[in-house]
Scaffold this active site. Structure first.
Site, short mmCIF file in Angstrom:
data_model
loop_
_atom_site.label_atom_id
_atom_site.label_comp_id
_atom_site.label_asym_id
_atom_site.label_seq_id
_atom_site.Cartn_x
_atom_site.Cartn_y
_atom_site.Cartn_z
N GLU A 551 0.71 -1.21 0.03
CA GLU A 551 -0.14 -0.38 -0.27
C GLU A 551 0.49 1.04 0.01
OE1 GLU A 551 -0.72 -2.93 1.85
OE2 GLU A 551 -2.63 -2.79 0.75
N HIS A 618 -12.46 -6.62 7.45
CA HIS A 618 -13.49 -6.10 6.62
C HIS A 618 -14.71 -4.97 6.87
CE1 HIS A 618 -11.15 -9.41 4.44
NE2 HIS A 618 -10.59 -8.78 3.91
#
Ligand SMILES: Cc1ncc(C[n+]2csc(CCOP(=O)(O)OP(=O)(O)O)c2C)c(N)n1
Ligand SMILES: [Mg+2]
Length: 819
Positions: A551, A618
């Site tokens: 990322e 999530h």
């Protein structure tokens, strides 16, 4: 002649003189005259370089003194790294980029991008961009930059200037950006439609020169970047200044085998592999460095093979910074070694040994540069102090004038004026304090009018100097993008949310060659939710592509592309993983426009998806983290994909960076397909009333809105009419005070989201109560409804009992109605 040149191998005992031989060979004639001419030129170049070494060293010495005598607050200098940086600067060409750190003053001097005066202006925190062109007094010294964008927000002719991306202090923070600046060259070379932007790139020939200290290579940023560079094959020239220490900690505690080049050996590019070229050089070996840098940079430029130059045996004559002394952690042997192997000393010895100059000539150079630095420093100080002195003089006059008009308070005012004028090195804040104190004494009396008036003028001026330009303030500001309404054909089809995005990205990539999109699983399969499905095949893997799971170095290329005038959409697969990419967004992207006083822009769009899905990893909605870490980016929280598209359009019309958080559970919800996908915009900072009512105002955003609307439907049956407001963007937040208008009607308000208690709901609460003055319109105590402080367990019940649910919202609202 070549016997002279061979002697250049003096330092490392071998003929490390290819760079200089190459220089010589430019003169093809073999005549004695040509030989003499080329030798003279060579000699001149060496003397010019030595002059720069002396100048830079003197800057470091006087700079430190300025701090120790109190004229500046902190200083960090490049002494010990001079020779290496002069060698490096020889290969830095117009069009190239630098992403470096606070040791690079000599490189800046040698590249013609910093004068002695400018260096000292920054040391003094001179807020005038004319004097301090790197940050207008906003950054500590040795944090460099130059202008890439004009005042209207147009990119300059970057191909014909040397480009210094604005430095940041977090160690290794320059790495992701450096990768990105290099990666942009690859994009420009591979995407032919970009050739038309001839001010931005010349066929991707630009190299990004990146510098880092030995200790900072311990950071994950370094490793992630070098791995990505090896995979991607980008023109990154990486220089490690190895002085053996990170402040006080020696490299045996930093690096495996205490050698970054040894530790990186497996990354060496070989026949038929990717990777990068690794060079080991000595920081005092002028000729050897020139040779290695010449080759590595040339290969980077021509073949986009990255290079790592491990520059060893560098010294630090004055220690790390003005905050301490290196005698505390270096033993006598080390200090002795540093004195002997100081690059400046070695270069001097080498010049004498090779009869390139006499002792006298060098002494003259040393004396001249000392004077030059003293003079530059003096001028910088004068220029810095002059406007403040003018303020002091005017303030003193005004206060004394006022004093003459009072009998009782006259003495107190005179005292304030005298104290101010007695200050030898006044600051702007001393002027403000004196004016404020004087205004307190004069009160509302007319005699004090001009004191207060001047105080207000200076406050306004200071706002420009110290608080302006966090975002673009020109027409390229995202908040100035005109609003264009979404339109639908009468028979508009209803499709899945992801298909709205897919149609949109399809049209966007056809229309704008500057747009790129990348992230984990974004290329081949078209992202985990199919927004880019089929588009790589259509627009090519050069523009829509997969990245490694990294990322930080997805954000880095996003930054580099955006800064070089492209329009990247860099994806973080799930909002939960934004933390991995947050540091460059917070420290680099969010501060760039502010810290360069508008000279550089990073119109990066970060795309991600979040809020409700399943389980601890999530379902994140950490908007409190996001809005507090990303002041300097716009934060968009669309409730559906139609709104998301409008936000992408708004951001793409501006130079400001933004993040768009799509609803993770919204991709399969049905929405009507707009007809003007590329044209409509969602204005930032303008909430939308998604249901009207006059009993209570519910403020929310994103996925939570659907739960809120469920609750509101149920409440209708009980005759409670909720007004539901979608804030749409958290940064900026309701700039027109629409929520206040709603509250004036309902007199009750509740803020709902899925963040932790005290997160983004507390922020919205404060905005409406404090900034909008909402407290005046309340009939009952306002509330926030949030998720629990822990993360939600897996499964629907875990979600139900951890995030706000419709029943809970109903319950709270019924209570509020009963109060
Ligand atoms: C992320 C981060 N951690 C700590 C610091 C404090 N700090 C500033 S410089 C430095 C040492 C860096 O050493 P090195 O990379 O070898 O560079 P040098 O100063 O020796 O040139 C540290 C720990 C920082 N700026 N950023
Ligand atoms: Mg170091």
């Amino acid at each position: 002649m070549h016997s002279t040149i061979d002697n250049l191998g003096f330092f490392n005992g071998k003929a490390s003189n290819a760079y200089f031989c190459h220089m010589e060979n430019r003169f093809e004639e073999n005549s004695a005259a040509a030989e003499k001419l080329s030798f003279d030129r060579f000699r001149q170049e060496v003397l010019h370089d030595y002059r720069l070494v002396c100048l830079s060293r003197e800057v470091s010495i006087l700079g430190r003194k300025e701090v120790l005598t109190g004229k500046a607050k902190f200083g960090i200098f490049g002494d010990g790294k001079e020779v290496a940086q002069i060698a490096m600067a020889k290969f830095f060409q117009p069009g190239d980029f630098r992403s470096g750190y606070y040791r690079d003053q000599t490189f800046m001097f040698a590249s013609g991008l910093c004068t002695v005066e400018q260096f000292f202006a920054q040391l003094y925190a001179d807020p005038d961009l004319e004097h301090e062109p790197f940050s207008g007094g906003r950054q500590m010294n040795a944090h460099f930059a130059n202008r890439w964008v004009d005042k209207e927000g147009n990119w300059l002719d970057l191909v014909n200037q040397k480009n210094i991306s604005s430095d940041i202090a977090p160690t290794a923070g320059q790495m992701p950006r450096g990768l990105g600046l290099a990666f942009a060259s690859k994009c420009f070379r591979s995407v032919k439609e970009l050739q038309q932007f001839s001010n931005l790139s010349n066929n991707g020939d630009e190299v990004c020169f990146c510098t880092i200290g030995d200790a900072s290579t311990s950071e994950g940023h370094f490793w992630e970047t070098m791995n990505a560079a090896g995979v991607l094959q980008v023109p990154l020239a990486m220089f490690v200044w190895d002085d053996g220490y990170g402040i006080s900690v020696p490299k045996k505690f930093q690096t495996t085998k205490a050698s970054i080049s040894d530790a990186l050996k497996g990354f060496q590019k070989e026949e038929g592999t990717n990777g990068f070229n690794i060079y080991k050089v000595k920081g005092w070996d002028y000729a050897g460095m020139c040779e290695a840098f010449e080759e590595g940079v040339r290969l980077a430029r021509e073949t986009h093979t990255p290079a790592l130059f491990h520059v060893e045996e560098i010294t630090q004559p004055q220690g790390h910074s003005t905050s301490g002394s290196h005698e505390r952690y270096k033993n006598a042997d080390r200090l002795d070694w540093e004195r002997t192997w100081d690059g400046m000393v070695k270069m001097r010895e080498w010049i004498i040994a090779n009869a390139l100059a006499t002792e006298d000539e060098l002494e003259t150079v040393e004396l001249e540069t000392k004077n030059e630095v003293r003079e530059g420093k003096r001028k910088a100080w004068e220029q810095y102090l002059d406007p403040i002195k003018k303020q002091v003089a005017k303030a003193v006059d005004l206060i004394k004038d006022a004093a003459n008009k009072f009998s009782k308070e006259g003495d107190a005012l005179t005292k304030v004026a005298n104290e101010l004028s007695a200050l030898r090195e006044p600051l702007r804040r001393d002027v403000m304090k004196a004016l404020f104190t004087a205004a307190q004494i004069t009160g509302k009396n007319e005699a004090g009018f001009w004191v207060t008036d001047y105080y207000n003028d200076l406050k306004k001026e200071a706002r420009q100097l110290y608080n302006s330009l966090l975002f673009n303030e020109s027409d390229k500001s995202a908040v100035k993008v005109p609003s264009v309404a979404v339109q639908y054909e009468p028979e508009a089809p209803t499709v899945n949310g992801y298909e709205i995005l897919n149609h949109y990205f399809d049209q966007l990539f056809a229309a704008n060659p500057k747009v790129f999109a990348f992230g984990e699983d974004l290329g081949y399969i078209g992202d985990v939710n199919q927004g880019f499905s089929g588009l790589q095949a259509k627009y090519g893997a050069d523009r829509i592509f997969d990245t490694g799971i990294r990322e930080l170095t997805i954000m880095g290329p996003g930054i580099g592309l955006a800064m070089r005038g492209l329009r990247p959409i860099a994806e973080i697969q799930y909002l939960d993983y934004l933390l991995y990419g947050l540091q460059p967004l917070s420290d680099d992207v969010s501060t760039l426009h502010y810290r360069t006083k508008g000279q550089q822009s990073c119109p990066l769009i970060v795309r991600t998806r979040g809020h409700r899905l399943e389980g601890i990893w999530h379902s994140g909605s950490p908007l409190g983290v996001v809005i507090n870490a990303l002041r300097g980016m716009y934060v968009c929280v669309p409730r559906n994909m139609v709104q998301a598209v409008g936000m992408y359009n708004t951001l793409l019309r501006s130079n400001d960076p933004g993040i768009v958080i799509e609803c993770l559970n919204g991709y399969r919800l049905k929405e009507k397909l707009p007809q003007n996908l590329l044209d409509y915009t969602v204005p930032l900072g303008v909430p939308e009333i998604v249901k009207s009512g006059d009993d209570i105002t519910i403020v929310s955003y994103g996925s939570t809105l659907r739960i809120v609307l469920d609750a509101a439907q149920q409440l209708e049956k009980q005759n409670v009419h909720c007004e539901v407001v979608d804030v749409q963007t958290l940064l900026p937040f309701d700039t027109g005070h629409k929520i206040l208008e709603s509250l004036k009607k309902t007199n009750r308000i509740v803020f709902v989201d899925e963040d932790v208690p005290g997160g983004a709901t507390a922020y919205m609460f404060a905005k409406v109560m404090e900034e909008q003055g909402g407290y005046k319109w309340l009939d009952v105590a306002p509330r926030t409804i949030t998720a629990k402080a822990h993360r939600p367990p897996y499964g629907s019940d875990g979600d139900y009992f951890s995030k706000p649910n419709a029943e809970e919202i109903e319950e709270v609202i019924l209570q509020m109605m009963a109060e």
